[in-house]
Design a protein around this motif. Structure first.
Motif, PDB file in Angstrom:
ATOM      1  N   HIS A   1       0.874  -1.172   0.000  1.00 19.34           N
ATOM      2  CA  HIS A   1       0.000   0.000   0.000  1.00 19.34           C
ATOM      3  C   HIS A   1       0.913   1.225   0.000  1.00 19.34           C
ATOM      4  CE1 HIS A   1      -3.733  -2.239   0.795  1.00 19.34           C
ATOM      5  NE2 HIS A   1      -2.978  -3.012   1.563  1.00 19.34           N
TER       6      HIS A   1
ATOM      7  N   GLU B   1      -5.740   7.962   2.495  1.00 20.60           N
ATOM      8  CA  GLU B   1      -5.677   7.098   3.678  1.00 20.60           C
ATOM      9  C   GLU B   1      -5.980   5.659   3.258  1.00 20.60           C
ATOM     10  OE1 GLU B   1      -4.752   7.498   6.675  1.00 20.60           O
ATOM     11  OE2 GLU B   1      -4.520   9.675   6.760  1.00 20.60           O
ATOM     12  N   PRO B   2      -5.074   4.717   3.497  1.00 22.29           N
ATOM     13  CA  PRO B   2      -5.302   3.330   3.040  1.00 22.29           C
ATOM     14  C   PRO B   2      -6.597   2.722   3.546  1.00 22.29           C
ATOM     15  CG  PRO B   2      -3.024   3.632   3.748  1.00 22.29           C
ATOM     16  CD  PRO B   2      -3.751   4.885   4.127  1.00 22.29           C
TER      17      PRO B   2
ATOM     18  N   ALA C   1      -9.438   4.422   1.674  1.00 18.58           N
ATOM     19  CA  ALA C   1      -9.281   4.189   0.233  1.00 18.58           C
ATOM     20  C   ALA C   1      -9.647   2.773  -0.158  1.00 18.58           C
ATOM     21  CB  ALA C   1      -7.847   4.489  -0.195  1.00 18.58           C
ATOM     22  N   SER C   2      -9.646   1.856   0.806  1.00 19.85           N
ATOM     23  CA  SER C   2      -9.979   0.466   0.493  1.00 19.85           C
ATOM     24  C   SER C   2     -11.467   0.269   0.234  1.00 19.85           C
ATOM     25  CB  SER C   2      -9.537  -0.451   1.638  1.00 19.85           C
ATOM     26  OG  SER C   2     -10.252  -0.154   2.821  1.00 19.85           O
TER      27      SER C   2
ATOM     28  N   ASP D   1     -11.789  -1.120  -4.119  1.00 17.44           N
ATOM     29  CA  ASP D   1     -10.572  -0.915  -3.332  1.00 17.44           C
ATOM     30  C   ASP D   1      -9.548  -0.133  -4.150  1.00 17.44           C
ATOM     31  OD1 ASP D   1      -8.367  -1.015  -1.705  1.00 17.44           O
ATOM     32  OD2 ASP D   1      -8.399  -3.178  -1.393  1.00 17.44           O
TER      33      ASP D   1
ATOM     34  N   SER E   1      -6.750   1.232  -2.514  1.00 13.27           N
ATOM     35  CA  SER E   1      -5.672   1.447  -1.536  1.00 13.27           C
ATOM     36  C   SER E   1      -4.295   1.077  -2.067  1.00 13.27           C
ATOM     37  CB  SER E   1      -5.960   0.648  -0.269  1.00 13.27           C
ATOM     38  OG  SER E   1      -5.985  -0.751  -0.537  1.00 13.27           O
ATOM     39  N   TYR E   2      -4.219   0.473  -3.259  1.00 12.14           N
ATOM     40  CA  TYR E   2      -2.922   0.096  -3.826  1.00 12.14           C
ATOM     41  C   TYR E   2      -2.397   1.143  -4.810  1.00 12.14           C
ATOM     42  CZ  TYR E   2      -4.474  -4.452  -2.064  1.00 12.14           C
ATOM     43  OH  TYR E   2      -4.944  -5.469  -1.268  1.00 12.14           O
TER      44      TYR E   2
END
Length: 420
Positions: A166, A264-265, A268-269, A281, A283-284
């Motif tokens: 991430h 923010e991971p 963001a997911s 998702d 988050s990546y």
């Protein structure tokens, strides 16, 4: 009996028979007409039923266009949306449409069908040779060495842990023309992913990344949905260009504020595209922002970035950068490797002339001289091509290359003519 009387009787009998025949024919015609009328009336009251056809609902037809089961996981992939929730949402679009606009619902079904073709899996693995790629990138753009080294450290740690990365958001600070946008492009090539530029110098809404609201007639999905859900990669690079120039909208709203959720991971997911109302998702994603004046970036947004201040390259770095941008421009304009390989390399003098330009000006000049060579049927760039292209490329803000009055730091280009 007198003959005259007999003739009269015969005539009357003949006339009687004629009348009876006429009456009989009339009754037949009346009967036929009555039967025809009754037949027509019966048809109107009890129409012939149509042939029995098995009815297939539109939902059933649509279900046939998407997998009923999640396709198997592929190597080096991660799930970017909930398969069961997506399938239920797809089926519900027909029974309980989310909008009275049938065309909009039809668009939603088509987008989901495309997203579900490969299942919820998207590629995340970095190339096996990412270490060599980043080392080459440092040699090519040495003024970005701290950034590339930071990225290499995070990739190595994720590889050691055996978990997908991430990536933290990165903010590149520095004057215009140091190659920030070109670095993001080269980084995407090194990591085997795609790059999408989102400019903030004219942005007035946040629809570019997360889509526009459904109540707008021209609603459309955002770049994140396009790249991740409809694309192949879970970790595209998003270049947030000129982050410090975002305009302020009504009620004090700034498009840059929408980044708080994306950077923010955890949040963001589970982001949702506003146009298609679909959760996925993100988050990546690699977020790389550029800015000239960090003081104009709101503190809550700026605090989420890892900052790097990029200094202008030295003369050696300028020469390598000019050659790199020219090569990247040639690759973009002539994708076929067999044709591209026929172009001769630039001469040392030509590279030196390009080295004084900004990265954007190098790209524009390279496009012009390549076009001139193609029009003339040549596989090399002539000095005259540069003579014609360079005057139309003005230095940014009227600035000339930096001047240094310290004789100890002076340098000169020495051009040696090949005697052969």
């Amino acid at each position: 009996m007198p003959e005259a009387v007999l003739h009269a009787i015969e005539r009357e009998e003949l006339e009687r028979r004629i009348r009876e025949g006429q009456e009989r024919e009339q009754r037949i015609r009346d009967l036929q007409a009555q039967r025809a009328l009754e037949s027509m009336t019966a048809s109107a009251k009890a129409p012939t039923p149509p042939p029995i056809v098995r009815h297939v609902s539109k939902s059933a037809e649509l279900d046939a266009s998407v997998p009923t089961k999640q396709p198997p996981k592929r190597k080096h992939t991660v799930p970017v949306f909930d398969w069961k929730a997506a399938l239920a949402h797809f089926r519900n679009l027909e029974s309980t449409p989310s909008s009275p606009d049938r065309q909009l619902v039809k668009r939603d079904r088509a987008l989901l069908a495309k997203a579900m073709e490969r299942g919820s899996w998207r590629r995340i693995k970095s190339p096996h040779g990412w270490r060599d790629e980043l080392t080459a990138l440092i040699q090519e753009m040495p003024n970005f060495a701290p950034v590339a080294q930071f990225i290499a450290q995070r990739l190595a740690l994720a590889e050691l842990a055996g978990a997908p990365l991430h990536p933290p958001p990165i903010l590149l600070l520095g004057d215009p023309g140091v190659g920030k946008s070109h670095f993001a492009l080269r980084l995407s090539e090194s990591l085997g992913t795609v790059v999408q530029r989102e400019a903030f110098d004219n942005a007035e809404t946040s629809s570019g990344l997360r889509g526009s609201d459904r109540h707008w007639a021209n609603t459309s999905v955002g770049a994140l949905f396009e790249l991740i859900v409809l694309g192949e990669h879970a970790n595209p690079i998003i270049l947030l260009d000129e982050l410090d120039k975002g305009k302020r909208g009504g009620s004090g709203y700034q498009p840059i504020d929408s980044l708080l959720t994306l950077l923010e991971p955890v949040t963001a997911s589970r982001i949702k595209d506003l146009s298609v109302q679909f959760e996925f998702d993100a988050s990546y994603v690699w977020y790389i922002a550029t800015a000239n004046d960090p003081r104009r970036i709101p503190a809550p947004v700026r605090s989420r970035f890892v900052e790097f201040t990029i200094v202008p390259p030295d003369i050696d770095g300028r020469l390598v950068l000019a050659q790199s941008i020219y090569a990247a421009t040639l690759k973009r304009m002539v994708p076929a490797k067999g044709i591209r390989s026929r172009f001769r390399p630039l001469t040392n003098l030509q590279v030196c002339r390009l080295a004084w330009l900004t990265p954007r000006q190098i790209r524009m000049t390279a496009e012009r001289v390549l076009g001139a060579a193609a029009l003339a049927g040549r596989w090399h760039i002539e000095d005259a091509d540069l003579d014609e292209a360079l005057p139309t490329v003005m230095p940014s803000a009227g600035k000339s290359p930096p001047r240094n009055d310290d004789p100890g730091d002076s340098f000169a280009f020495v051009l040696v003519r090949d005697p052969s």
